[in-house]
Scaffold this active site. Structure first.
Site, PDB file in Angstrom:
ATOM      1  N   HIS A  56       0.837  -1.214   0.000  1.00  0.00           N
ATOM      2  CA  HIS A  56       0.000   0.000   0.000  1.00  0.00           C
ATOM      3  C   HIS A  56       0.865   1.255   0.000  1.00  0.00           C
ATOM      4  O   HIS A  56       2.092   1.188   0.154  1.00  0.00           O
ATOM      5  CB  HIS A  56      -0.949  -0.007   1.199  1.00  0.00           C
ATOM      6  CG  HIS A  56      -0.269  -0.046   2.544  1.00  0.00           C
ATOM      7  ND1 HIS A  56       0.297   1.059   3.133  1.00  0.00           N
ATOM      8  CD2 HIS A  56      -0.067  -1.080   3.416  1.00  0.00           C
ATOM      9  CE1 HIS A  56       0.807   0.738   4.309  1.00  0.00           C
ATOM     10  NE2 HIS A  56       0.608  -0.569   4.499  1.00  0.00           N
ATOM     11  N   CYS A  61       3.086  -5.045   6.465  1.00  0.00           N
ATOM     12  CA  CYS A  61       2.813  -4.760   5.050  1.00  0.00           C
ATOM     13  C   CYS A  61       4.005  -4.062   4.399  1.00  0.00           C
ATOM     14  O   CYS A  61       4.915  -3.571   5.079  1.00  0.00           O
ATOM     15  CB  CYS A  61       1.566  -3.884   4.919  1.00  0.00           C
ATOM     16  SG  CYS A  61       0.031  -4.745   5.318  1.00  0.00           S
TER      17      CYS A  61
END
Length: 328
Positions: free
Chosen positions: A288, A304
């Site tokens: 992201h 992440c």
């Protein structure tokens, strides 16, 4: 009595001659016997060879001659010791030469130059020139990938009546955003007869935790490399992952609780989300953007992979449902 003496003398002489003759026949050092060939076959590779005459096998070993029966056990050992050794010398691999790449470029063979550079770069074959090679790759791909110019990774499609970008993208298993990006189209409007460059093939993502990089490949050739942020305390998992979903302006579901829509000050996902399919004990991971660009190049996330928003937006356009993601 005299007769007995003579008989004993005769027996003694016969025995002496017999023993003396047998010894010479069996262990004659440095003497070549006329009944066997004196010179070995020059084509014979082994230092041991046999010559047979009148059913009497004689083994030659340098200048020692002995009957085969006496060397029966030793012969097998010697033969094994003198077996021909295969040549195991490994040819030196030639170090990649960037002059070949520059020659390709001068001749207009930019695809060949890019492919060769891609292999050199991905395998770090010239580690001291990694930055130089990356710059050259990026320059080549500005034309081969990120422009309307033709390349071996693309086709030119002529817009037909009734075409829309989403329909064309689906036909070629790509994203309409990518078609817009590489053709420099500000809107989705099409004109009949318009020529569009469409990239074809499979995309792959390689994430290097140690280098804090994410490399995008198309048909196993380098497209672009981006700086990233990974999980703190080694929380980013390693392995091969598949794409689960993609979202623009994503909502963040915090692991500590709370749901924060895009634009909320607590939402740290940035402008894009590329989610991974869950695995046993591995869920909720993805790639992201970020509201914390200063964290790029560090280990600061909850697991992440973070990217600068402009980078993740570009990557997002390339990623399809069959994109393979490898984290190592």
């Amino acid at each position: 009595m005299k007769t007995i003496k003579n008989a004993c003398m005769l027996i003694f002489c016969v025995c002496f001659l017999f023993i003396s003759g047998g010894y010479r026949a069996t262990f004659a050092v440095g003497i070549q016997q006329p009944v066997v060939p004196a010179n070995p076959n020059p084509d014979q590779k082994s230092l041991l060879f046999a010559a047979k005459e009148a059913d009497n096998v004689v083994i030659y070993r340098k200048d020692i001659i002995a009957h085969s029966a006496e060397l029966k056990k030793g012969l097998k050992t010697d033969e094994e010791g003198f077996k021909t050794v295969k040549n195991t010398t490994i040819k030196n691999q030639e170090k990649p030469n960037l002059e070949v790449v520059h020659t390709y470029i001068k001749e207009g063979k930019k695809d060949e130059a890019r492919n060769m550079l891609s292999e050199i770069f991905m395998n770090k074959q010239i580690p001291e020139k990694q930055n130089e090679i990356k710059e050259l790759l990026d320059k080549l791909n500005e034309e081969l990938i990120f422009s309307p110019s033709s390349s071996s990774d693309a086709i030119l499609y002529t817009v037909q009546p009734g075409d829309v970008l989403a329909k064309i993208a689906k036909k070629f298993t790509t994203n309409y955003e990518l078609i817009m990006r590489i053709n420099g189209k500000p809107t989705t409007r099409l004109n009949i007869g318009e020529r569009l460059k469409i990239l074809t093939g499979k995309t792959k993502i390689l994430v290097s935790k140690s280098d804090f990089t994410l490399t995008l490949l198309l048909n196993n050739h380098y497209v672009k490399q981006y700086r990233i942020c990974i999980g703190k305390d080694d929380k980013t998992p390693v392995g091969i992952f598949e794409v689960k979903n993609k979202m623009k302006e994503p909502t963040w579901y915090s692991p500590q609780g709370g749901v924060f829509p895009y634009g909320h000050k607590e939402n740290i996902l940035g402008t894009r989300w590329i989610g991974f399919k869950d695995k046993p004990n591995l869920y909720g991971f993805g790639i992201h953007g970020t509201t914390l660009p200063e964290s790029i190049g560090t280990a600061a996330s909850n697991g992440c992979v973070r990217m600068v928003n402009s980078d993740v937006e570009e990557l997002y356009d390339f990623v399809t449902q069959d994109t393979e993601i490898i984290i190592q």
